[in-house]
Design an enzyme around this catalytic site. Structure first.
Site, PDB file in Angstrom:
ATOM      1  N   ASP B  66      -4.368 -24.821 -21.109  1.00  0.00           N
ATOM      2  CA  ASP B  66      -5.433 -24.777 -20.097  1.00  0.00           C
ATOM      3  C   ASP B  66      -4.871 -24.840 -18.676  1.00  0.00           C
ATOM      4  O   ASP B  66      -5.584 -24.598 -17.720  1.00  0.00           O
ATOM      5  CB  ASP B  66      -6.464 -25.894 -20.322  1.00  0.00           C
ATOM      6  N   HIS B 265     -10.196 -32.441 -13.282  1.00  0.00           N
ATOM      7  CA  HIS B 265      -9.935 -32.414 -14.725  1.00  0.00           C
ATOM      8  C   HIS B 265     -10.997 -33.223 -15.482  1.00  0.00           C
ATOM      9  O   HIS B 265     -10.696 -34.132 -16.248  1.00  0.00           O
ATOM     10  CB  HIS B 265      -8.526 -32.948 -15.041  1.00  0.00           C
TER      11      HIS B 265
END
Lengths: 312, 312
Positions: B66, B265
Protein backbone atom coordinates in the site's frame (compact mmCIF):
# COMPACT_ATOMS: atom_id res chain seq x y z
CA UNK A 1 -32.42 -9.77 -15.40
CA UNK A 2 -30.68 -6.43 -14.97
CA UNK A 3 -27.67 -5.86 -17.21
CA UNK A 4 -25.62 -2.69 -16.76
CA UNK A 5 -22.20 -1.40 -17.70
CA UNK A 6 -20.21 0.88 -15.39
CA UNK A 7 -17.40 2.87 -16.97
CA UNK A 8 -14.93 2.95 -14.09
CA UNK A 9 -11.86 4.25 -15.90
CA UNK A 10 -11.99 5.82 -19.36
CA UNK A 11 -8.44 7.17 -19.74
CA UNK A 12 -5.83 5.82 -22.11
CA UNK A 13 -2.32 4.90 -21.04
CA UNK A 14 -2.00 8.10 -18.98
CA UNK A 15 -4.70 8.88 -16.43
CA UNK A 16 -5.88 12.46 -15.88
CA UNK A 17 -7.45 14.25 -12.91
CA UNK A 18 -10.86 13.31 -14.35
CA UNK A 19 -10.26 9.96 -16.02
CA UNK A 20 -8.88 6.91 -14.23
CA UNK A 21 -6.93 4.09 -15.90
CA UNK A 22 -8.90 1.51 -17.91
CA UNK A 23 -11.62 -0.57 -16.23
CA UNK A 24 -15.17 -1.49 -17.21
CA UNK A 25 -17.59 -3.37 -14.97
CA UNK A 26 -20.50 -5.42 -16.25
CA UNK A 27 -23.21 -6.02 -13.68
CA UNK A 28 -25.58 -8.84 -14.57
CA UNK A 29 -28.09 -9.70 -11.86
CA UNK A 30 -25.99 -10.40 -8.77
CA UNK A 31 -22.77 -10.95 -10.75
CA UNK A 32 -19.98 -8.42 -11.22
CA UNK A 33 -17.53 -8.98 -14.07
CA UNK A 34 -14.55 -6.69 -14.45
CA UNK A 35 -12.80 -6.00 -17.77
CA UNK A 36 -9.30 -4.59 -17.29
CA UNK A 37 -8.11 -3.25 -13.97
CA UNK A 38 -5.92 -0.16 -14.25
CA UNK A 39 -4.30 1.56 -11.29
CA UNK A 40 -6.95 2.95 -8.95
CA UNK A 41 -9.75 0.61 -10.04
CA UNK A 42 -10.53 -0.50 -6.49
CA UNK A 43 -11.36 3.06 -5.44
CA UNK A 44 -13.41 3.60 -8.60
CA UNK A 45 -15.38 0.47 -7.71
CA UNK A 46 -15.91 1.72 -4.16
CA UNK A 47 -17.08 5.07 -5.53
CA UNK A 48 -19.44 3.43 -8.00
CA UNK A 49 -20.95 1.53 -5.07
CA UNK A 50 -21.71 -1.54 -7.14
CA UNK A 51 -20.42 -4.31 -4.93
CA UNK A 52 -16.66 -4.36 -5.01
CA UNK A 53 -16.59 -7.64 -3.10
CA UNK A 54 -18.91 -9.42 -5.51
CA UNK A 55 -16.43 -9.43 -8.36
CA UNK A 56 -15.74 -13.05 -9.21
CA UNK A 57 -14.39 -12.77 -12.74
CA UNK A 58 -11.77 -10.44 -14.17
CA UNK A 59 -10.85 -10.34 -17.86
CA UNK A 60 -7.70 -8.57 -18.99
CA UNK A 61 -7.56 -7.44 -22.62
CA UNK A 62 -3.75 -7.37 -22.63
CA UNK A 63 -0.81 -7.02 -20.31
CA UNK A 64 0.24 -3.41 -20.67
CA UNK A 65 0.68 -1.97 -17.20
CA UNK A 66 -2.11 0.60 -17.46
CA UNK A 67 -4.57 -2.30 -17.80
CA UNK A 68 -3.51 -4.41 -14.82
CA UNK A 69 -1.75 -2.26 -12.21
CA UNK A 70 -4.94 -2.15 -10.13
CA UNK A 71 -4.94 -5.90 -9.54
CA UNK A 72 -2.36 -6.24 -6.73
CA UNK A 73 -4.00 -3.55 -4.59
CA UNK A 74 -7.45 -5.02 -5.14
CA UNK A 75 -6.32 -8.52 -4.14
CA UNK A 76 -4.59 -7.02 -1.09
CA UNK A 77 -7.75 -5.17 -0.04
CA UNK A 78 -9.86 -8.32 -0.42
CA UNK A 79 -7.36 -10.16 1.73
CA UNK A 80 -7.51 -7.50 4.45
CA UNK A 81 -11.31 -7.54 4.35
CA UNK A 82 -11.30 -11.29 4.91
CA UNK A 83 -12.57 -12.37 1.51
CA UNK A 84 -13.03 -16.12 1.11
CA UNK A 85 -14.80 -16.30 -2.27
CA UNK A 86 -12.64 -17.34 -5.22
CA UNK A 87 -11.71 -15.01 -8.05
CA UNK A 88 -10.75 -16.04 -11.56
CA UNK A 89 -8.53 -13.82 -13.66
CA UNK A 90 -8.46 -14.42 -17.41
CA UNK A 91 -6.15 -12.91 -19.99
CA UNK A 92 -3.85 -13.55 -22.93
CA UNK A 93 -0.48 -15.27 -22.88
CA UNK A 94 1.85 -13.77 -20.27
CA UNK A 95 -0.78 -13.80 -17.54
CA UNK A 96 0.93 -16.59 -15.63
CA UNK A 97 4.22 -14.66 -15.52
CA UNK A 98 2.32 -11.69 -14.13
CA UNK A 99 0.66 -13.91 -11.53
CA UNK A 100 4.05 -15.12 -10.37
CA UNK A 101 5.33 -11.57 -9.95
CA UNK A 102 2.24 -10.61 -7.97
CA UNK A 103 2.53 -13.67 -5.78
CA UNK A 104 6.18 -12.83 -5.18
CA UNK A 105 5.43 -9.33 -3.91
CA UNK A 106 2.16 -9.99 -2.08
CA UNK A 107 2.51 -13.57 -0.89
CA UNK A 108 -0.43 -15.95 -0.69
CA UNK A 109 -4.10 -15.09 -0.21
CA UNK A 110 -6.71 -16.74 2.00
CA UNK A 111 -9.09 -16.98 -0.95
CA UNK A 112 -8.47 -18.90 -4.18
CA UNK A 113 -7.05 -16.79 -7.03
CA UNK A 114 -6.99 -18.63 -10.33
CA UNK A 115 -5.08 -17.21 -13.30
CA UNK A 116 -6.16 -18.58 -16.67
CA UNK A 117 -4.40 -17.89 -19.98
CA UNK A 118 -7.05 -17.94 -22.68
CA UNK A 119 -6.73 -18.95 -26.29
CA UNK A 120 -9.01 -18.02 -29.17
CA UNK A 121 -12.01 -20.31 -29.34
CA UNK A 122 -12.34 -20.58 -25.57
CA UNK A 123 -15.71 -19.82 -24.08
CA UNK A 124 -16.30 -19.14 -20.40
CA UNK A 125 -19.80 -20.26 -19.53
CA UNK A 126 -21.63 -18.33 -16.85
CA UNK A 127 -25.16 -18.73 -15.58
CA UNK A 128 -27.14 -17.65 -18.62
CA UNK A 129 -24.30 -16.12 -20.63
CA UNK A 130 -20.89 -16.87 -22.05
CA UNK A 131 -17.79 -14.74 -22.49
CA UNK A 132 -15.45 -15.32 -25.43
CA UNK A 133 -12.12 -13.76 -26.36
CA UNK A 134 -11.95 -11.98 -29.72
CA UNK A 135 -8.79 -11.75 -31.84
CA UNK A 136 -7.51 -8.17 -31.87
CA UNK A 137 -4.42 -6.36 -33.12
CA UNK A 138 -2.27 -4.48 -30.60
CA UNK A 139 1.47 -4.39 -29.94
CA UNK A 140 1.42 -7.49 -27.74
CA UNK A 141 -0.93 -10.50 -27.37
CA UNK A 142 -4.38 -9.01 -26.88
CA UNK A 143 -8.07 -9.90 -26.84
CA UNK A 144 -11.39 -8.19 -27.08
CA UNK A 145 -14.27 -9.88 -25.27
CA UNK A 146 -17.91 -10.56 -26.02
CA UNK A 147 -20.52 -11.27 -23.39
CA UNK A 148 -23.46 -13.04 -25.00
CA UNK A 149 -26.55 -14.14 -23.13
CA UNK A 150 -28.06 -17.52 -24.01
CA UNK A 151 -31.40 -17.17 -25.81
CA UNK A 152 -34.36 -17.11 -23.46
CA UNK A 153 -37.18 -19.63 -24.00
CA UNK A 154 -40.19 -18.33 -25.93
CA UNK A 155 -43.47 -17.34 -24.27
CA UNK A 156 -45.64 -20.20 -22.92
CA UNK A 157 -49.11 -20.18 -24.50
CA UNK A 158 -51.69 -20.99 -21.84
CA UNK A 159 -54.50 -21.13 -24.41
CA UNK A 160 -52.67 -23.59 -26.65
CA UNK A 161 -51.86 -25.86 -23.72
CA UNK A 162 -55.48 -25.94 -22.52
CA UNK A 163 -56.66 -26.50 -26.07
CA UNK A 164 -54.39 -29.57 -26.29
CA UNK A 165 -55.87 -30.88 -23.03
CA UNK A 166 -52.87 -30.37 -20.75
CA UNK A 167 -53.91 -30.34 -17.08
CA UNK A 168 -53.03 -27.00 -15.41
CA UNK A 169 -50.33 -27.56 -12.75
CA UNK A 170 -46.90 -29.28 -12.80
CA UNK A 171 -47.24 -30.24 -16.50
CA UNK A 172 -47.10 -26.55 -17.46
CA UNK A 173 -43.69 -26.32 -15.78
CA UNK A 174 -42.50 -29.49 -17.51
CA UNK A 175 -43.39 -28.06 -20.94
CA UNK A 176 -41.54 -24.81 -20.12
CA UNK A 177 -38.46 -26.81 -19.10
CA UNK A 178 -38.56 -28.67 -22.44
CA UNK A 179 -40.26 -31.96 -21.47
CA UNK A 180 -43.18 -33.53 -23.37
CA UNK A 181 -46.38 -34.25 -21.37
CA UNK A 182 -49.74 -36.02 -21.98
CA UNK A 183 -52.87 -34.04 -22.89
CA UNK A 184 -55.52 -35.43 -25.20
CA UNK A 185 -52.37 -36.81 -26.86
CA UNK A 186 -48.61 -36.38 -26.29
CA UNK A 187 -47.85 -32.64 -26.38
CA UNK A 188 -44.36 -31.46 -27.37
CA UNK A 189 -42.91 -28.24 -25.84
CA UNK A 190 -42.55 -26.57 -29.25
CA UNK A 191 -46.33 -26.81 -29.67
CA UNK A 192 -47.03 -24.50 -26.73
CA UNK A 193 -43.85 -22.37 -26.49
CA UNK A 194 -43.31 -19.33 -28.74
CA UNK A 195 -40.05 -18.71 -30.57
CA UNK A 196 -36.87 -18.37 -28.46
CA UNK A 197 -36.02 -14.75 -27.65
CA UNK A 198 -32.55 -13.34 -28.25
CA UNK A 199 -30.38 -12.52 -25.28
CA UNK A 200 -28.25 -9.40 -25.07
CA UNK A 201 -24.71 -8.91 -26.30
CA UNK A 202 -21.96 -6.54 -25.21
CA UNK A 203 -18.59 -6.39 -26.95
CA UNK A 204 -15.43 -4.77 -25.56
CA UNK A 205 -12.63 -4.16 -28.04
CA UNK A 206 -9.69 -3.69 -25.67
CA UNK A 207 -6.73 -1.81 -27.17
CA UNK A 208 -6.60 -2.55 -30.87
CA UNK A 209 -6.50 -1.36 -34.43
CA UNK A 210 -9.95 -1.72 -36.06
CA UNK A 211 -10.27 -5.41 -37.03
CA UNK A 212 -12.90 -7.52 -38.82
CA UNK A 213 -12.99 -9.97 -35.91
CA UNK A 214 -14.46 -7.29 -33.65
CA UNK A 215 -17.00 -6.35 -36.33
CA UNK A 216 -17.99 -10.01 -36.63
CA UNK A 217 -18.25 -10.55 -32.87
CA UNK A 218 -20.17 -7.30 -32.36
CA UNK A 219 -22.76 -7.89 -35.07
CA UNK A 220 -26.14 -6.88 -33.68
CA UNK A 221 -24.80 -6.16 -30.18
CA UNK A 222 -26.71 -3.83 -27.89
CA UNK A 223 -23.45 -2.12 -27.02
CA UNK A 224 -19.97 -2.01 -28.50
CA UNK A 225 -17.36 -0.51 -26.18
CA UNK A 226 -14.51 0.39 -28.50
CA UNK A 227 -11.25 2.14 -27.78
CA UNK A 228 -10.78 5.51 -29.49
CA UNK A 229 -7.40 6.69 -28.35
CA UNK A 230 -6.92 9.32 -31.05
CA UNK A 231 -8.72 11.55 -33.54
CA UNK A 232 -8.06 11.03 -37.26
CA UNK A 233 -5.37 13.74 -37.21
CA UNK A 234 -3.23 11.21 -35.39
CA UNK A 235 -4.00 8.23 -37.62
CA UNK A 236 -0.31 7.54 -38.20
CA UNK A 237 0.29 7.48 -34.48
CA UNK A 238 -2.71 5.16 -34.03
CA UNK A 239 -1.25 2.73 -36.57
CA UNK A 240 2.19 2.93 -35.03
CA UNK A 241 0.96 2.28 -31.48
CA UNK A 242 -1.73 -0.28 -32.34
CA UNK A 243 -4.73 1.88 -31.44
CA UNK A 244 -7.86 3.17 -33.18
CA UNK A 245 -9.13 6.63 -34.05
CA UNK A 246 -12.65 7.69 -33.13
CA UNK A 247 -13.60 7.50 -36.82
CA UNK A 248 -12.29 3.94 -37.06
CA UNK A 249 -14.22 2.89 -33.95
CA UNK A 250 -17.37 4.40 -35.48
CA UNK A 251 -16.76 2.54 -38.74
CA UNK A 252 -16.57 -0.74 -36.80
CA UNK A 253 -19.86 0.08 -35.05
CA UNK A 254 -21.51 0.97 -38.35
CA UNK A 255 -20.44 -2.24 -40.05
CA UNK A 256 -21.41 -4.37 -37.06
CA UNK A 257 -24.82 -2.68 -36.91
CA UNK A 258 -24.71 -2.38 -33.15
CA UNK A 259 -27.32 -0.41 -31.25
CA UNK A 260 -24.81 1.86 -29.49
CA UNK A 261 -21.11 2.62 -29.47
CA UNK A 262 -19.30 3.82 -26.34
CA UNK A 263 -15.82 5.29 -26.76
CA UNK A 264 -13.16 4.64 -24.10
CA UNK A 265 -9.34 4.68 -23.69
CA UNK A 266 -9.14 8.35 -24.58
CA UNK A 267 -5.79 10.08 -24.93
CA UNK A 268 -5.42 13.27 -22.91
CA UNK A 269 -4.16 14.86 -26.16
CA UNK A 270 -7.69 15.12 -27.58
CA UNK A 271 -10.84 16.72 -26.25
CA UNK A 272 -13.90 14.58 -25.61
CA UNK A 273 -15.83 16.90 -27.93
CA UNK A 274 -13.48 16.29 -30.87
CA UNK A 275 -13.48 12.52 -30.38
CA UNK A 276 -17.26 12.38 -30.07
CA UNK A 277 -17.96 14.63 -33.06
CA UNK A 278 -15.63 12.61 -35.24
CA UNK A 279 -17.36 9.34 -34.33
CA UNK A 280 -20.92 10.70 -34.52
CA UNK A 281 -20.36 11.96 -38.06
CA UNK A 282 -20.06 8.27 -39.01
CA UNK A 283 -22.16 6.55 -36.35
CA UNK A 284 -24.63 8.90 -34.64
CA UNK A 285 -25.50 6.54 -31.79
CA UNK A 286 -22.13 7.10 -30.16
CA UNK A 287 -21.61 8.10 -26.53
CA UNK A 288 -18.44 9.11 -24.72
CA UNK A 289 -18.81 8.22 -21.05
CA UNK A 290 -17.17 10.02 -18.16
CA UNK A 291 -15.74 7.95 -15.31
CA UNK A 292 -18.50 6.34 -13.21
CA UNK A 293 -21.15 6.84 -15.90
CA UNK A 294 -23.30 3.80 -16.53
CA UNK A 295 -25.71 2.35 -19.03
CA UNK A 296 -28.57 -0.08 -18.38
CA UNK A 297 -29.39 -2.49 -21.21
CA UNK A 298 -32.93 -3.91 -21.14
CA UNK A 299 -33.91 -6.96 -23.21
CA UNK A 300 -34.29 -5.85 -26.85
CA UNK A 301 -38.09 -6.18 -26.84
CA UNK A 302 -38.31 -4.13 -23.61
CA UNK A 303 -36.96 -0.88 -25.04
CA UNK A 304 -33.88 1.24 -25.51
CA UNK A 305 -30.62 1.37 -23.60
CA UNK A 306 -30.71 3.87 -20.75
CA UNK A 307 -27.59 5.99 -20.50
CA UNK A 308 -26.71 7.86 -17.34
CA UNK A 309 -24.05 10.26 -18.58
CA UNK A 310 -22.54 13.22 -16.80
CA UNK A 311 -21.75 15.11 -19.98
CA UNK A 312 -24.44 14.33 -22.52
CA UNK B 1 11.38 30.01 0.92
CA UNK B 2 7.95 28.43 0.80
CA UNK B 3 7.55 25.11 2.61
CA UNK B 4 4.27 23.25 2.34
CA UNK B 5 2.97 19.75 2.94
CA UNK B 6 0.28 18.20 0.73
CA UNK B 7 -1.59 15.22 2.15
CA UNK B 8 -2.21 13.23 -1.01
CA UNK B 9 -3.36 9.95 0.50
CA UNK B 10 -4.41 9.57 4.13
CA UNK B 11 -5.84 6.03 4.18
CA UNK B 12 -4.29 3.06 5.91
CA UNK B 13 -3.71 -0.26 4.19
CA UNK B 14 -7.19 -0.19 2.62
CA UNK B 15 -8.22 2.91 0.65
CA UNK B 16 -11.78 4.24 0.85
CA UNK B 17 -13.91 6.30 -1.54
CA UNK B 18 -12.60 9.42 0.23
CA UNK B 19 -9.06 8.48 1.26
CA UNK B 20 -6.39 7.33 -1.17
CA UNK B 21 -3.45 5.07 -0.27
CA UNK B 22 -0.51 6.64 1.60
CA UNK B 23 1.42 9.53 0.04
CA UNK B 24 2.65 12.87 1.40
CA UNK B 25 4.28 15.56 -0.72
CA UNK B 26 6.64 18.18 0.64
CA UNK B 27 6.97 21.25 -1.56
CA UNK B 28 10.00 23.40 -0.76
CA UNK B 29 10.57 26.27 -3.15
CA UNK B 30 10.71 24.66 -6.59
CA UNK B 31 11.39 21.17 -5.22
CA UNK B 32 8.84 18.39 -4.79
CA UNK B 33 9.68 15.52 -2.48
CA UNK B 34 7.34 12.56 -2.19
CA UNK B 35 7.07 10.33 0.89
CA UNK B 36 5.44 6.99 0.11
CA UNK B 37 3.57 6.36 -3.09
CA UNK B 38 0.45 4.23 -2.69
CA UNK B 39 -1.77 3.13 -5.56
CA UNK B 40 -3.37 6.15 -7.25
CA UNK B 41 -0.76 8.69 -6.12
CA UNK B 42 -0.16 9.97 -9.65
CA UNK B 43 -3.80 11.04 -9.99
CA UNK B 44 -3.75 12.59 -6.51
CA UNK B 45 -0.71 14.60 -7.58
CA UNK B 46 -2.44 15.71 -10.77
CA UNK B 47 -5.48 16.73 -8.74
CA UNK B 48 -3.38 18.64 -6.22
CA UNK B 49 -1.87 20.54 -9.15
CA UNK B 50 1.52 20.90 -7.48
CA UNK B 51 3.85 19.91 -10.26
CA UNK B 52 3.74 16.18 -10.73
CA UNK B 53 6.70 16.32 -13.11
CA UNK B 54 8.92 18.20 -10.69
CA UNK B 55 9.23 15.31 -8.28
CA UNK B 56 12.90 14.42 -8.11
CA UNK B 57 13.07 12.53 -4.82
CA UNK B 58 10.86 9.77 -3.46
CA UNK B 59 11.27 8.29 0.01
CA UNK B 60 9.54 5.05 0.93
CA UNK B 61 8.98 4.38 4.62
CA UNK B 62 8.73 0.62 4.06
CA UNK B 63 7.90 -1.90 1.40
CA UNK B 64 4.33 -2.92 2.16
CA UNK B 65 2.36 -2.78 -1.09
CA UNK B 66 0.00 0.00 0.00
CA UNK B 67 3.04 2.30 0.25
CA UNK B 68 4.61 1.67 -3.15
CA UNK B 69 2.01 0.39 -5.63
CA UNK B 70 1.75 3.86 -7.17
CA UNK B 71 5.36 3.85 -8.33
CA UNK B 72 5.16 1.75 -11.51
CA UNK B 73 2.26 3.76 -12.94
CA UNK B 74 3.97 7.05 -12.10
CA UNK B 75 7.21 6.00 -13.79
CA UNK B 76 5.20 4.81 -16.80
CA UNK B 77 3.37 8.14 -17.07
CA UNK B 78 6.63 10.08 -16.86
CA UNK B 79 8.02 7.90 -19.63
CA UNK B 80 4.99 8.55 -21.84
CA UNK B 81 5.22 12.27 -21.18
CA UNK B 82 8.85 12.27 -22.31
CA UNK B 83 10.48 12.97 -18.95
CA UNK B 84 14.27 13.27 -19.07
CA UNK B 85 15.03 14.49 -15.52
CA UNK B 86 16.39 11.87 -13.13
CA UNK B 87 14.45 10.57 -10.14
CA UNK B 88 15.95 9.06 -7.01
CA UNK B 89 13.96 6.58 -4.96
CA UNK B 90 15.12 5.91 -1.40
CA UNK B 91 13.91 3.27 1.00
CA UNK B 92 14.88 0.53 3.42
CA UNK B 93 16.42 -2.83 2.61
CA UNK B 94 14.45 -4.68 -0.06
CA UNK B 95 14.18 -1.68 -2.34
CA UNK B 96 16.56 -3.14 -4.89
CA UNK B 97 14.49 -6.32 -5.20
CA UNK B 98 11.45 -4.16 -5.82
CA UNK B 99 13.32 -2.16 -8.46
CA UNK B 100 14.18 -5.36 -10.30
CA UNK B 101 10.56 -6.48 -10.34
CA UNK B 102 9.45 -3.09 -11.66
CA UNK B 103 12.14 -3.10 -14.32
CA UNK B 104 11.05 -6.61 -15.31
CA UNK B 105 7.44 -5.59 -15.89
CA UNK B 106 7.98 -2.09 -17.29
CA UNK B 107 11.34 -2.33 -19.06
CA UNK B 108 13.80 0.55 -19.16
CA UNK B 109 13.04 4.24 -18.96
CA UNK B 110 14.46 7.13 -21.00
CA UNK B 111 15.22 9.03 -17.78
CA UNK B 112 17.57 7.88 -15.01
CA UNK B 113 15.86 6.09 -12.12
CA UNK B 114 18.15 5.48 -9.19
CA UNK B 115 17.11 3.15 -6.36
CA UNK B 116 19.01 3.66 -3.12
CA UNK B 117 18.73 1.43 -0.05
CA UNK B 118 19.32 3.61 2.98
CA UNK B 119 20.82 2.71 6.30
CA UNK B 120 20.45 4.53 9.62
CA UNK B 121 22.87 7.41 9.89
CA UNK B 122 22.61 8.32 6.20
CA UNK B 123 21.79 11.89 5.37
CA UNK B 124 20.61 13.08 1.96
CA UNK B 125 21.75 16.64 1.48
CA UNK B 126 19.52 18.92 -0.58
CA UNK B 127 19.91 22.59 -1.36
CA UNK B 128 19.39 24.09 2.10
CA UNK B 129 18.04 21.01 3.86
CA UNK B 130 18.80 17.41 4.62
CA UNK B 131 16.64 14.32 4.92
CA UNK B 132 17.53 11.54 7.34
CA UNK B 133 15.97 8.14 7.99
CA UNK B 134 14.72 7.48 11.52
CA UNK B 135 14.64 4.06 13.15
CA UNK B 136 11.04 2.87 13.55
CA UNK B 137 9.29 -0.34 14.58
CA UNK B 138 6.97 -2.01 12.09
CA UNK B 139 6.62 -5.60 10.89
CA UNK B 140 9.35 -5.28 8.25
CA UNK B 141 12.37 -2.99 7.79
CA UNK B 142 11.00 0.54 8.06
CA UNK B 143 12.04 4.16 8.44
CA UNK B 144 10.55 7.44 9.45
CA UNK B 145 12.09 10.53 7.84
CA UNK B 146 13.04 13.99 9.03
CA UNK B 147 13.47 16.95 6.73
CA UNK B 148 15.61 19.57 8.48
CA UNK B 149 16.56 22.89 6.97
CA UNK B 150 20.10 24.15 7.54
CA UNK B 151 20.18 27.17 9.86
CA UNK B 152 19.94 30.48 8.04
CA UNK B 153 22.69 33.04 8.64
CA UNK B 154 21.86 35.78 11.14
CA UNK B 155 20.91 39.32 10.13
CA UNK B 156 23.69 41.53 8.75
CA UNK B 157 24.09 44.73 10.78
CA UNK B 158 24.73 47.64 8.41
CA UNK B 159 25.36 50.02 11.33
CA UNK B 160 27.93 47.76 12.95
CA UNK B 161 29.79 47.30 9.64
CA UNK B 162 29.96 51.06 8.97
CA UNK B 163 31.01 51.69 12.57
CA UNK B 164 33.93 49.26 12.05
CA UNK B 165 34.93 51.13 8.91
CA UNK B 166 33.97 48.54 6.30
CA UNK B 167 33.53 50.11 2.83
CA UNK B 168 29.96 49.64 1.51
CA UNK B 169 30.04 47.36 -1.54
CA UNK B 170 31.53 43.90 -2.20
CA UNK B 171 32.97 43.65 1.34
CA UNK B 172 29.43 43.52 2.76
CA UNK B 173 28.78 40.43 0.67
CA UNK B 174 32.05 38.85 1.78
CA UNK B 175 31.12 39.30 5.43
CA UNK B 176 27.70 37.75 4.82
CA UNK B 177 29.34 34.77 3.13
CA UNK B 178 31.60 34.29 6.16
CA UNK B 179 34.85 35.96 5.03
CA UNK B 180 36.83 38.46 7.10
CA UNK B 181 37.48 41.88 5.48
CA UNK B 182 39.52 45.01 6.32
CA UNK B 183 37.86 48.05 7.91
CA UNK B 184 39.69 50.28 10.37
CA UNK B 185 41.06 46.85 11.36
CA UNK B 186 40.32 43.24 10.34
CA UNK B 187 36.58 42.65 10.82
CA UNK B 188 35.33 39.10 11.45
CA UNK B 189 31.86 38.07 10.16
CA UNK B 190 30.59 37.26 13.67
CA UNK B 191 31.11 40.91 14.61
CA UNK B 192 28.50 42.13 12.09
CA UNK B 193 26.19 39.14 11.70
CA UNK B 194 23.41 38.38 14.20
CA UNK B 195 22.87 34.92 15.62
CA UNK B 196 22.05 32.14 13.12
CA UNK B 197 18.30 31.52 12.71
CA UNK B 198 16.81 28.06 12.99
CA UNK B 199 15.46 26.37 9.89
CA UNK B 200 12.26 24.39 9.84
CA UNK B 201 11.78 20.71 10.58
CA UNK B 202 9.13 18.21 9.46
CA UNK B 203 9.08 14.61 10.66
CA UNK B 204 7.14 11.75 9.07
CA UNK B 205 6.76 8.61 11.18
CA UNK B 206 5.82 6.10 8.51
CA UNK B 207 4.04 2.98 9.80
CA UNK B 208 5.31 2.27 13.28
CA UNK B 209 4.65 1.62 16.93
CA UNK B 210 5.42 4.78 18.96
CA UNK B 211 9.20 4.85 19.42
CA UNK B 212 11.69 7.11 21.25
CA UNK B 213 13.69 7.60 18.03
CA UNK B 214 10.77 9.46 16.45
CA UNK B 215 10.37 11.59 19.59
CA UNK B 216 14.06 12.43 19.48
CA UNK B 217 14.05 13.27 15.77
CA UNK B 218 10.87 15.32 16.05
CA UNK B 219 11.98 17.45 19.01
CA UNK B 220 10.92 21.02 18.33
CA UNK B 221 9.63 20.24 14.81
CA UNK B 222 7.07 22.55 13.22
CA UNK B 223 5.11 19.52 12.14
CA UNK B 224 5.05 15.85 13.08
CA UNK B 225 3.11 13.67 10.64
CA UNK B 226 2.43 10.49 12.60
CA UNK B 227 0.44 7.45 11.68
CA UNK B 228 -2.65 6.80 13.80
CA UNK B 229 -4.15 3.66 12.35
CA UNK B 230 -6.35 2.85 15.32
CA UNK B 231 -8.12 4.27 18.35
CA UNK B 232 -7.08 3.02 21.81
CA UNK B 233 -9.90 0.44 21.81
CA UNK B 234 -7.77 -1.45 19.30
CA UNK B 235 -4.45 -1.10 21.14
CA UNK B 236 -3.86 -4.86 21.06
CA UNK B 237 -4.38 -4.86 17.32
CA UNK B 238 -2.00 -1.88 16.97
CA UNK B 239 0.69 -3.78 18.87
CA UNK B 240 0.12 -6.92 16.88
CA UNK B 241 0.27 -5.17 13.50
CA UNK B 242 3.07 -2.73 14.32
CA UNK B 243 0.93 0.42 14.24
CA UNK B 244 0.07 3.29 16.61
CA UNK B 245 -3.15 4.48 18.17
CA UNK B 246 -4.18 8.14 17.96
CA UNK B 247 -3.40 8.49 21.69
CA UNK B 248 0.09 7.06 21.18
CA UNK B 249 0.75 9.44 18.27
CA UNK B 250 -0.37 12.35 20.47
CA UNK B 251 1.92 11.19 23.27
CA UNK B 252 4.88 11.21 20.85
CA UNK B 253 3.97 14.76 19.76
CA UNK B 254 3.65 15.88 23.38
CA UNK B 255 7.02 14.49 24.39
CA UNK B 256 8.71 15.87 21.29
CA UNK B 257 7.18 19.31 21.93
CA UNK B 258 6.33 19.79 18.29
CA UNK B 259 4.22 22.70 17.10
CA UNK B 260 1.61 20.56 15.36
CA UNK B 261 0.69 16.93 14.91
CA UNK B 262 -1.05 15.66 11.75
CA UNK B 263 -2.60 12.18 11.85
CA UNK B 264 -2.49 9.97 8.76
CA UNK B 265 -2.76 6.27 7.78
CA UNK B 266 -6.27 6.01 9.20
CA UNK B 267 -8.07 2.69 9.30
CA UNK B 268 -11.56 2.71 7.77
CA UNK B 269 -12.70 1.01 10.98
CA UNK B 270 -12.58 4.27 12.95
CA UNK B 271 -14.21 7.63 12.37
CA UNK B 272 -12.05 10.70 11.86
CA UNK B 273 -13.91 12.30 14.78
CA UNK B 274 -12.97 9.49 17.20
CA UNK B 275 -9.33 9.50 16.15
CA UNK B 276 -9.06 13.27 16.38
CA UNK B 277 -10.81 13.54 19.75
CA UNK B 278 -8.59 10.86 21.22
CA UNK B 279 -5.42 12.62 20.10
CA UNK B 280 -6.57 16.14 21.03
CA UNK B 281 -7.31 15.07 24.60
CA UNK B 282 -3.54 14.54 24.92
CA UNK B 283 -2.14 16.98 22.37
CA UNK B 284 -4.59 19.75 21.45
CA UNK B 285 -2.63 21.01 18.44
CA UNK B 286 -3.59 17.94 16.40
CA UNK B 287 -5.15 18.00 12.95
CA UNK B 288 -6.54 15.19 10.84
CA UNK B 289 -6.20 16.10 7.17
CA UNK B 290 -8.48 14.98 4.37
CA UNK B 291 -6.92 13.97 1.06
CA UNK B 292 -5.54 16.98 -0.82
CA UNK B 293 -5.49 19.19 2.30
CA UNK B 294 -2.28 21.13 2.77
CA UNK B 295 -0.36 23.10 5.36
CA UNK B 296 2.08 25.95 4.77
CA UNK B 297 4.91 26.26 7.30
CA UNK B 298 6.46 29.75 7.55
CA UNK B 299 9.83 30.32 9.25
CA UNK B 300 9.27 30.16 13.02
CA UNK B 301 9.77 33.91 13.53
CA UNK B 302 7.29 34.69 10.74
CA UNK B 303 4.24 33.19 12.39
CA UNK B 304 2.08 30.13 12.73
CA UNK B 305 1.52 27.21 10.38
CA UNK B 306 -1.37 27.81 8.02
CA UNK B 307 -3.65 24.82 7.63
CA UNK B 308 -6.01 24.48 4.70
CA UNK B 309 -8.33 21.73 5.87
CA UNK B 310 -11.59 20.59 4.33
CA UNK B 311 -13.01 19.37 7.62
CA UNK B 312 -11.74 21.66 10.36
Amino acid sequence: MELAVHFLGTAGAVPTPHRSSPAVLIQRGGERILFDCGEGTQRQLMRAGVGFNQIGLIFLTHLHADHYLGIPGMLKTWQLWGRLEPVKIYGPKGLRDLSEIIRKILGRFDFPVEWIELSLGSSIKGDGYSICPISTSHKIPSFGYSLVEVPRPGKFSLEKALELGVTPGPDFGRLQRGEAVMGTREVRPDEVMGEGRKGRKIVISGDTRPVPEVIEAARGAQLLIHEATFTSDALDRAKETGHSTAAEAAEVALQAEVDYLALIHLSFRHTARDLLNEARAIFPRTVLPSDLDRVVLPYPEKGEALFELRNG
